[in-house]
Write an enzyme that holds these catalytic residues in place. Structure first.
Site, mmCIF file in Angstrom:
data_model
loop_
_atom_site.group_PDB
_atom_site.id
_atom_site.type_symbol
_atom_site.label_atom_id
_atom_site.label_comp_id
_atom_site.label_asym_id
_atom_site.label_seq_id
_atom_site.Cartn_x
_atom_site.Cartn_y
_atom_site.Cartn_z
ATOM 1 N N ARG A 1 -21.384 8.297 10.242
ATOM 2 C CA ARG A 1 -22.769 8.294 10.240
ATOM 3 C C ARG A 1 -23.609 8.413 11.382
ATOM 4 O O ARG A 1 -24.419 9.294 11.739
ATOM 5 C CB ARG A 1 -23.303 7.194 9.444
ATOM 6 C CG ARG A 1 -24.043 7.589 8.076
ATOM 7 C CD ARG A 1 -24.425 6.336 7.264
ATOM 8 N NE ARG A 1 -23.576 5.011 7.400
ATOM 9 C CZ ARG A 1 -23.690 3.931 6.642
ATOM 10 N NH1 ARG A 1 -24.788 3.809 5.805
ATOM 11 N NH2 ARG A 1 -22.782 3.120 6.736
ATOM 12 N N GLU B 1 -16.857 9.474 -0.070
ATOM 13 C CA GLU B 1 -18.001 9.209 -1.570
ATOM 14 C C GLU B 1 -19.456 9.385 -0.885
ATOM 15 O O GLU B 1 -20.220 9.720 -1.949
ATOM 16 C CB GLU B 1 -17.914 7.651 -1.789
ATOM 17 C CG GLU B 1 -16.473 7.255 -2.252
ATOM 18 C CD GLU B 1 -16.412 5.723 -2.487
ATOM 19 O OE1 GLU B 1 -17.227 4.986 -2.420
ATOM 20 O OE2 GLU B 1 -15.229 5.276 -2.325
ATOM 21 N N ASP C 1 0.809 -1.240 0.080
ATOM 22 C CA ASP C 1 -0.186 -0.115 -0.007
ATOM 23 C C ASP C 1 0.944 1.106 0.020
ATOM 24 O O ASP C 1 0.339 2.520 -0.228
ATOM 25 C CB ASP C 1 -0.784 0.034 1.247
ATOM 26 C CG ASP C 1 -2.367 0.596 0.991
ATOM 27 O OD1 ASP C 1 -2.480 0.652 -0.238
ATOM 28 O OD2 ASP C 1 -3.041 1.032 1.976
#
Ligand code: AMP
Length: 251
Positions: A140, A186, A5
Site C-alpha cells: 500500500r 484480497e 503449514d
C-alpha cells in the site's frame, strides 16, 4: 496442538518435492515442502462450497501478503507450489527475495566476504519489495508513492507472480481457475489487474469494475479461466483441525 503449514503439500507428486541434489540430501529431508498450507487448505474448502465444479479442476491459488506463494491444486489437492525447503523460495515478497540464482549466495560469501548471518539477514529481511524500492515492504505504501523505485518494485512483484504461475500452469497441464487471497490478493485491485493482464494468454479475462470492487468473481462471464477473490482464514483452519482432534479424543 500443532498445525504444520507444510501438511497440505505433503502428498504432492514426488517430482514436485525433489531438489536436483545428490540423493543423500533428499533422504535426510532436504526437499521441497511448501508453505501457506493452512491458507490453501481453507481456500480449497471455500472453493468447494462456492463452486464444486471449479474446485474439482485445475486451480492456482495466489497467497499474496507479506509472505507470498502460489499453489497449484487439482481436485482440491496441492500438486505443486512455489515455496520449497524454506519459505524463502519462489515469489518476491515484502522483505524476502524469493527464488534467486544460488550462485548469488556463493558470490556474496566468497567474493564479498559476507557471513552466513549477514546473507540470511539480506535475503529474509532486506530484499523483496523493501530491497528493490528502498522505501517499504508494504504494498500500500509503495502504491501511494509516485517514485520510479516504488513502481519498479511493484512491477517486478507482478512479473514474478505471472512468471511462476506460468510454471504452475505447466504442472497442472492447463488452468480452470485462479484465486487471489491474503492482504495484497484480497485488497489490491491494481496488482490483481497487472497479474491478470500478464496471464491473459492463459485465458484470464477480468471485469475491471468487479475487480475494483474486490467482488467474489472478478472474471467476465465467458472468461476461459474463472478468477476469484476469496479472503483466507488460517486461524479458522487451525481451529477446525483442533476441534477434530478434541472430538476424536472424546470418542
Ligand atoms: P498480509 O501479510 O496478508 O497481512 O498482507 C500484507 C500486505 O497486504 C501488505 O503489503 C499490505 O500493503 C497489503 N494490504 C493490506 N490491506 C490492503 C489494502 N486495503 N489495499 C492494498 N494493499 C493492502
Amino acid at each position: 496442538m500443532a498445525c504444520f503449514d507444510t501438511a497440505f503439500h505433503h502428498d504432492k507428486p514426488p517430482v514436485a518435492a525433489r531438489l536436483p541434489l545428490p540423493r543423500a540430501f533428499h533422504e535426510q529431508g532436504i526437499r521441497r515442502y511448501g508453505f501457506h498450507g493452512l491458507s490453501y487448505e481453507y481456500i480449497a474448502r471455500r472453493l468447494r462450497e462456492i463452486d464444486p465444479v471449479l474446485a474439482a479442476g485445475r486451480v492456482i491459488a495466489a497467497h499474496l501478503g507479506n509472505g507470498a506463494s502460489l499453489c497449484a491444486m487439482r481436485d482440491s489437492k496441492s500438486i505443486d507450489t512455489t515455496m520449497g525447503f524454506t519459505a524463502l523460495d519462489g515469489l518476491m515478497m515484502g522483505t524476502r527475495c524469493g527464488a534467486i540464482d544460488p550462485g548469488v549466495v556463493l558470490h556474496l560469501q566468497t567474493q564479498l566476504g559476507m557471513s552466513a548471518a549477514d546473507v540470511e539477514d539480506l535475503l529474509y529481511r532486506k530484499s523483496g519489495l523493501l530491497g528493490v524500492s528502498g522505501i517499504s515492504s508494504d504494498m500500500r505504501t509503495l502504491s501511494d508513492n509516485s517514485g520510479p523505485e516504488a513502481e519498479e518494485a511493484i512491477e517486478l512483484f507482478c512479473w514474478r507472480v505471472a512468471r511462476e504461475a506460468g510454471g504452475l500452469i505447466a504442472s497442472l497441464g492447463g488452468l480452470d481457475a485462479f484465486v487471489f487471497t491474503a492482504g495484497i490478493g484480497e485488497n489490491h485491485a491494481d496488482v490483481r489487474r497487472r497479474i491478470c493482464e500478464r496471464l491473459a494468454w492463459s485465458g484470464l479475462r477480468i471485469d475491471e469494475s468487479a475487480n475494483r470492487g474486490s467482488a467474489l468473481r472478478i472474471s467476465v462471464p465467458n472468461s476461459p479461466v474463472a478468477v476469484l477473490v476469496i479472503p483466507t482464514d488460517e486461524e479458522r483452519m487451525i481451529a477446525l483441525h483442533t476441534l477434530k482432534v478434541v472430538r476424536e479424543d472424546r470418542s
